[in-house]
Design a protein around this motif. Structure first.
Motif, PDB file in Angstrom:
ATOM      1  N   VAL A 295     -26.738 -26.850  34.313  1.00 59.43           N
ATOM      2  CA  VAL A 295     -27.893 -27.075  33.438  1.00 59.43           C
ATOM      3  C   VAL A 295     -27.510 -28.006  32.292  1.00 59.43           C
ATOM      4  O   VAL A 295     -26.555 -27.751  31.563  1.00 59.43           O
TER       5      VAL A 295
ATOM      6  N   SER B 101     -35.228 -25.925  34.122  1.00 60.53           N
ATOM      7  CA  SER B 101     -33.875 -26.467  34.004  1.00 60.53           C
ATOM      8  C   SER B 101     -33.801 -27.916  34.453  1.00 60.53           C
ATOM      9  O   SER B 101     -34.304 -28.277  35.521  1.00 60.53           O
TER      10      SER B 101
ATOM     11  N   VAL C 120     -30.912 -30.421  35.550  1.00 58.64           N
ATOM     12  CA  VAL C 120     -29.546 -30.207  36.041  1.00 58.64           C
ATOM     13  C   VAL C 120     -28.794 -31.530  36.198  1.00 58.64           C
ATOM     14  O   VAL C 120     -29.392 -32.604  36.206  1.00 58.64           O
TER      15      VAL C 120
END
Length: 177
Positions: free
Chosen positions: A126, A115, A117
């Protein structure tokens, strides 16, 4: 007398050993810290067995922006290492000081995406899911998180944060501004 001869022999061996570890002729490069990370400037970079065009090409990199680590310098040549441990010499003009990193290149096979972010926090929203091996442009690192940008062909670039330990191209705890 024997002790003096033995001491001289040991001194000359240690001097020869130290000289053997330096580049031929004792000529160094830029004086910048070694090791350090840089990136490939073009999409065709010959990796040579030694620091001259007379040495055989051992490998050809075909990915501009790929991060590499400079581990030695000799005149206009840099000894580099890639994320897989391959080492060789390249001409300094084929390298860029632009910092890039690879997302978890050590992961092989099926791996869930990593991910990216929107803030330097495990609870960040995300922004994108990244596959191992994606090249990122480093915008900055604080020692734990890096702000990166992924350039998308024909689409909007993606900007966000990733844990520094998931990148190859920055040192642990390194701050990049």
């Amino acid at each position: 007398m024997r002790k003096i001869v033995l001491a001289l022999a040991l001194f000359s061996l240690s001097t020869a050993s130290a000289l053997a570890q330096q580049p031929p002729g004792g000529r160094l490069g830029t004086g910048l810290p070694v090791p350090r990370y840089v990136s490939l400037k073009t999409d065709r970079v010959n990796l040579r067995e030694g620091p001259s065009k007379d040495h055989r090409t051992a490998w050809v990199f075909q990915r501009a922006g790929l991060p590499v680590e400079i581990i030695a310098e000799y005149e206009t040549w840099r000894r580099i290492r890639d994320s897989e441990g391959t080492e060789g010499w390249v001409l300094h003009s084929l390298l860029s000081g632009r910092r890039t990193a690879l997302v978890m290149p050590w992961v092989k096979g099926q791996q869930p995406p990593i991910s990216l972010v929107d803030r330097a926090d495990d609870k960040g929203g995300v922004v994108a899911q990244l596959q191992p091996g994606v090249i990122t442009n480093i915008k900055g690192c604080d020692g734990k998180w890096c702000r990166v940008m992924i350039v998308m062909d024909g689409a909007r670039d993606v900007d966000g944060y990733i844990q520094q330990e998931k990148l190859w191209g920055v040192y642990p705890n390194e701050t990049v501004e």
